[in-house]
Design a protein around this motif. Structure first.
Motif, PDB file in Angstrom:
ATOM      1  N   SER A   1       0.744  -1.092   0.028  1.00  0.00           N
ATOM      2  CA  SER A   1       0.034  -0.034  -0.049  1.00  0.00           C
ATOM      3  C   SER A   1       1.002   1.109   0.025  1.00  0.00           C
ATOM      4  O   SER A   1       2.131   1.380   0.126  1.00  0.00           O
ATOM      5  CB  SER A   1      -0.913  -0.073   1.457  1.00  0.00           C
ATOM      6  OG  SER A   1      -0.062   0.051   2.356  1.00  0.00           O
TER       7      SER A   1
ATOM      8  N   ARG B   1       1.732   0.507   5.348  1.00  0.00           N
ATOM      9  CA  ARG B   1       0.970  -0.149   6.698  1.00  0.00           C
ATOM     10  C   ARG B   1       0.436  -1.756   5.942  1.00  0.00           C
ATOM     11  O   ARG B   1       0.308  -2.679   6.854  1.00  0.00           O
ATOM     12  CB  ARG B   1      -0.036   0.695   7.245  1.00  0.00           C
ATOM     13  CG  ARG B   1      -0.941  -0.052   8.527  1.00  0.00           C
ATOM     14  CD  ARG B   1      -1.782   0.863   9.160  1.00  0.00           C
ATOM     15  NE  ARG B   1      -2.789   0.030  10.112  1.00  0.00           N
ATOM     16  CZ  ARG B   1      -3.524   0.754  10.829  1.00  0.00           C
ATOM     17  NH1 ARG B   1      -3.851   2.009  10.594  1.00  0.00           N
ATOM     18  NH2 ARG B   1      -4.476   0.035  11.620  1.00  0.00           N
ATOM     19  N   TYR B   2      -0.147  -1.611   4.776  1.00  0.00           N
ATOM     20  CA  TYR B   2      -0.874  -2.954   4.461  1.00  0.00           C
ATOM     21  C   TYR B   2      -0.108  -3.475   3.192  1.00  0.00           C
ATOM     22  O   TYR B   2       0.676  -2.694   2.590  1.00  0.00           O
ATOM     23  CB  TYR B   2      -2.150  -2.653   3.845  1.00  0.00           C
ATOM     24  CG  TYR B   2      -3.310  -2.029   5.191  1.00  0.00           C
ATOM     25  CD1 TYR B   2      -3.860  -2.603   5.709  1.00  0.00           C
ATOM     26  CD2 TYR B   2      -3.143  -0.707   5.290  1.00  0.00           C
ATOM     27  CE1 TYR B   2      -4.711  -2.313   6.849  1.00  0.00           C
ATOM     28  CE2 TYR B   2      -4.008  -0.059   6.299  1.00  0.00           C
ATOM     29  CZ  TYR B   2      -4.854  -0.977   7.021  1.00  0.00           C
ATOM     30  OH  TYR B   2      -5.834  -0.493   7.952  1.00  0.00           O
TER      31      TYR B   2
ATOM     32  N   TRP C   1      -2.625  -7.742   4.691  1.00  0.00           N
ATOM     33  CA  TRP C   1      -2.321  -7.761   5.761  1.00  0.00           C
ATOM     34  C   TRP C   1      -2.273  -6.392   6.517  1.00  0.00           C
ATOM     35  O   TRP C   1      -1.995  -5.406   5.736  1.00  0.00           O
ATOM     36  CB  TRP C   1      -0.957  -8.314   5.896  1.00  0.00           C
ATOM     37  CG  TRP C   1      -0.881 -10.055   5.510  1.00  0.00           C
ATOM     38  CD1 TRP C   1      -0.755 -10.505   4.326  1.00  0.00           C
ATOM     39  CD2 TRP C   1      -0.972 -11.037   6.306  1.00  0.00           C
ATOM     40  NE1 TRP C   1      -0.870 -11.756   4.337  1.00  0.00           N
ATOM     41  CE2 TRP C   1      -0.978 -12.283   5.785  1.00  0.00           C
ATOM     42  CE3 TRP C   1      -1.232 -11.253   7.801  1.00  0.00           C
ATOM     43  CZ2 TRP C   1      -0.975 -13.527   6.180  1.00  0.00           C
ATOM     44  CZ3 TRP C   1      -1.257 -12.451   8.166  1.00  0.00           C
ATOM     45  CH2 TRP C   1      -1.148 -13.491   7.499  1.00  0.00           C
ATOM     46  N   ASP C   2      -2.513  -6.191   7.771  1.00  0.00           N
ATOM     47  CA  ASP C   2      -2.245  -4.950   8.370  1.00  0.00           C
ATOM     48  C   ASP C   2      -1.046  -5.408   9.325  1.00  0.00           C
ATOM     49  O   ASP C   2      -1.192  -5.963  10.372  1.00  0.00           O
ATOM     50  CB  ASP C   2      -3.425  -4.617   9.491  1.00  0.00           C
ATOM     51  CG  ASP C   2      -3.295  -3.381   9.984  1.00  0.00           C
ATOM     52  OD1 ASP C   2      -2.337  -2.561   9.775  1.00  0.00           O
ATOM     53  OD2 ASP C   2      -4.282  -2.754  10.764  1.00  0.00           O
TER      54      ASP C   2
ATOM     55  N   LYS D   1       0.474  -3.064  11.120  1.00  0.00           N
ATOM     56  CA  LYS D   1       0.499  -2.606  12.591  1.00  0.00           C
ATOM     57  C   LYS D   1       0.098  -3.527  13.649  1.00  0.00           C
ATOM     58  O   LYS D   1       0.715  -3.423  14.679  1.00  0.00           O
ATOM     59  CB  LYS D   1      -0.448  -1.205  12.666  1.00  0.00           C
ATOM     60  CG  LYS D   1      -0.541  -0.570  13.675  1.00  0.00           C
ATOM     61  CD  LYS D   1      -1.391   0.812  13.711  1.00  0.00           C
ATOM     62  CE  LYS D   1      -1.590   1.605  14.959  1.00  0.00           C
ATOM     63  NZ  LYS D   1      -2.221   2.647  15.057  1.00  0.00           N
ATOM     64  N   THR D   2      -0.750  -4.326  13.358  1.00  0.00           N
ATOM     65  CA  THR D   2      -1.229  -5.529  14.328  1.00  0.00           C
ATOM     66  C   THR D   2      -0.876  -6.719  13.950  1.00  0.00           C
ATOM     67  O   THR D   2      -1.376  -7.759  14.596  1.00  0.00           O
ATOM     68  CB  THR D   2      -2.712  -5.403  14.534  1.00  0.00           C
ATOM     69  OG1 THR D   2      -3.400  -5.421  13.324  1.00  0.00           O
ATOM     70  CG2 THR D   2      -3.276  -3.896  15.133  1.00  0.00           C
TER      71      THR D   2
ATOM     72  N   ALA E   1      -6.562  -8.283   7.443  1.00  0.00           N
ATOM     73  CA  ALA E   1      -7.594  -7.011   7.223  1.00  0.00           C
ATOM     74  C   ALA E   1      -8.814  -7.701   6.285  1.00  0.00           C
ATOM     75  O   ALA E   1      -9.717  -7.283   6.364  1.00  0.00           O
ATOM     76  CB  ALA E   1      -6.883  -5.676   6.695  1.00  0.00           C
TER      77      ALA E   1
ATOM     78  N   SER F   1      -6.157   1.920   0.662  1.00  0.00           N
ATOM     79  CA  SER F   1      -5.407   0.974   1.207  1.00  0.00           C
ATOM     80  C   SER F   1      -6.215  -0.288   1.319  1.00  0.00           C
ATOM     81  O   SER F   1      -5.970  -1.362   1.229  1.00  0.00           O
ATOM     82  CB  SER F   1      -4.674   1.189   2.450  1.00  0.00           C
ATOM     83  OG  SER F   1      -3.828   2.210   2.480  1.00  0.00           O
ATOM     84  N   HIS F   2      -7.774  -0.157   1.348  1.00  0.00           N
ATOM     85  CA  HIS F   2      -8.567  -1.153   1.649  1.00  0.00           C
ATOM     86  C   HIS F   2      -9.022  -1.835   0.265  1.00  0.00           C
ATOM     87  O   HIS F   2     -10.119  -2.541   0.374  1.00  0.00           O
ATOM     88  CB  HIS F   2      -9.677  -0.918   2.458  1.00  0.00           C
ATOM     89  CG  HIS F   2      -9.059  -0.877   3.952  1.00  0.00           C
ATOM     90  ND1 HIS F   2      -8.512   0.360   4.399  1.00  0.00           N
ATOM     91  CD2 HIS F   2      -9.312  -1.467   5.171  1.00  0.00           C
ATOM     92  CE1 HIS F   2      -8.263   0.526   5.695  1.00  0.00           C
ATOM     93  NE2 HIS F   2      -8.705  -0.831   6.140  1.00  0.00           N
TER      94      HIS F   2
ATOM     95  N   ASP G   1     -13.696  -1.625   6.898  1.00  0.00           N
ATOM     96  CA  ASP G   1     -13.025  -1.368   8.121  1.00  0.00           C
ATOM     97  C   ASP G   1     -13.476  -1.863   9.317  1.00  0.00           C
ATOM     98  O   ASP G   1     -12.584  -2.012  10.457  1.00  0.00           O
ATOM     99  CB  ASP G   1     -12.959   0.482   8.418  1.00  0.00           C
ATOM    100  CG  ASP G   1     -12.175   1.106   7.060  1.00  0.00           C
ATOM    101  OD1 ASP G   1     -11.467   0.682   6.623  1.00  0.00           O
ATOM    102  OD2 ASP G   1     -12.536   2.338   7.123  1.00  0.00           O
TER     103      ASP G   1
END
Length: 477
Positions: free
Chosen positions: A74, A78-79, A92-93, A95-96, A100, A119-120, A138
């Motif tokens: 992205s 982040r993704y 994938w995210d 950050k966590t 996603a 990004s989504h 989201d």
């Protein structure tokens, strides 16, 4: 890295291999938007995230058991999107380190790209199905929305895969998406309406890969006829006012590039960081070579020769002349240039030496009073004090507050036409190690536990009126 302090006259291509990363099952690679991270897709179903500063693995993402076909970053970093040969696509995210969105198709996925502004949202090209636009939600535990994109009125031919996309990429702002087909056609599709805006037929051979220019509006395609084609794309911009005359949509081939002597097959073709060169890698069982071509003339500028290993994939750094290539043995080679240090830029009177020179100490070098060639006797201590005073006065006169909080965007390193940029995501470092292997200064767990146990024992003994040194045990008979 301060981008504005980079050498503007630095060539756009590397010279030699600087470092190697051992990744046994790596088959694909891609740099993040700012070039700080390198992601590798592996044949064992994992995706590794490498830090380009420390050259260490920061994340390990388990996609599944099937071999990964590719990945896409992205804009914010982040993704990351991974897809495999059985039709599973995961967003994938980082950050966590969670999923996603997850989408499954009935056939293998040959190409997929994340939207440059959302990004989504991403596009997917399955082998036996029409391309799809996937929009993740989201809200957790919500299924993503899948919209098919019809790039041919005849539908999908299961034998010739006529309507199925063989490759895809987004335009600069994500308003349009480009798809290549097995019949040699390139289609420009409006993302919001999922309609074909314009099409062109490059050749009768299928289009294998397609990539856009990060600094312009042109694209480069790699076809099965062993010819690389640079196409100038003219598409209307939705952000323009309606009163302005919109141009006629068109995709025109401006340059054709091919190796006339060897007639080799190309793995892929991408643009350099500035968009002035085309970088391509050959598909040969005993060569690890990459060719750098001039985009305008189609002439060969540089050929990078590597070890006698098959070239699986390569990626171009978005800002620096750094390339990453993967061999058939899973070794990641990092190509870069040897920096030329110009010390005269810091001290104009500095003289560079090509070899060591023996220093001959003058007789009066460390004397307090030195006689100069003009006959004047100088006191070294007084001269040193005067120089220190002059330096202190100059520092006081030049003392001023420096504004280092600058947030303006550098247009040279920005591929955005919007007024605001997406905030870059910084991947945190996860410390995962055994406490027994840590040094005592970093692993106070055992020592703290011993002190707590000793303190507890002392408190119990103190209640009975008996004291003892720390660490000793009192046994009463």
């Amino acid at each position: 890295m301060n981008r504005k302090l980079l050498d503007p006259f630095e060539p756009e291509y590397p010279e030699a291999i600087e470092a190697c990363l051992d990744d046994e099952y790596a088959v694909k690679c891609a740099y993040s938007h700012n070039g700080s991270l390198l992601a590798t897709a592996r044949s064992d179903g994992y995706c590794y995230i490498w830090d380009m500063d420390t050259l260490n693995v920061m994340r390990k993402l388990e996609h599944g058991e099937a071999s990964l076909s590719g990945l896409s970053w992205s804009r914010s970093g982040r993704y990351i999107l991974t897809y495999d040969e059985v039709g599973v696509c995961i967003l994938w995210d980082l950050k966590t380190t969670s999923v996603a969105a997850r989408v499954e198709f009935d056939s293998a996925i040959v190409s997929a790209r994340v939207h440059p502004r959302n990004s989504h949202q991403f596009i997917v090209c399955p082998t036996r199905e029409a391309p799809c636009l996937v929009t993740a939600s989201d809200i957790p535990q919500t299924e993503p929305t899948i919209l098919p994109i019809c790039i041919s009125a005849e539908g999908v031919d299961q034998k010739s895969k006529a309507a199925a996309g063989t490759c895809c990429c987004f335009a600069k702002k994500g308003i349009y998406a480009f798809f290549g087909t097995a019949k040699g056609q390139v289609h420009a599709v409006h993302v919001d309406t999922q309609t074909v805006v314009c099409s062109t037929k490059l050749s009768s051979s299928g289009v294998n890969t397609i990539s856009r220019n990060p600094r312009g509006t042109d694209i480069v395609t790699n076809s099965s006829d062993r010819i690389l084609r640079v196409c100038q794309v003219v598409l209307p911009d939705d952000q323009k006012e309606s009163t302005l005359a919109r141009p006629e949509p068109s995709i025109v081939v401006t340059t054709k590039i091919q190796d006339i002597v060897n007639r080799v097959h190309w793995i892929q073709a991408v643009f350099s960081a500035s968009g002035d060169y085309i970088v391509s890698g050959i598909e040969h069982k005993a060569e690890h070579n990459m060719y750098i071509w001039d985009k305008f003339s189609g002439s060969l500028v540089k050929m990078l020769t590597g070890p006698n290993e098959l070239l699986e994939d390569f990626a171009v750094h978005p800002l620096r002349p750094i390339y990453a290539s993967i061999s058939t043995f899973g070794i990641i080679y990092l190509w870069t240039r040897v920096p030329q240090q110009n010390w005269n830029a810091f001290a104009p009177g500095f003289r560079e030496l090509e070899e060591n020179v023996d220093f001959i100490e003058p007789e009066d070098q460390f004397d307090r009073r030195v006689a100069m060639p003009d006959g004047v006797v100088v006191d070294c201590a007084e001269d040193r004090i005067l120089r220190e005073k002059r330096a202190a006065n100059a520092a006081v006169e030049g003392d001023m507050d420096a504004d280092v909080d600058i947030t303006d965007n550098d247009p040279l390193f920005s591929d955005s036409d919007s007024e605001t940029e997406d905030g870059d995501f910084l991947l945190s470092v996860v410390v995962d190690c055994d406490e027994d292997l840590l040094p005592p200064a970093l692993a106070p767990t055992c020592e703290s536990a011993a002190k707590i146990s000793a303190a507890t024992a002392d408190a119990a003994v103190a209640e009975e009126g008996v004291t003892a040194p720390l660490g000793e045990t009192i046994v009463e008979s």
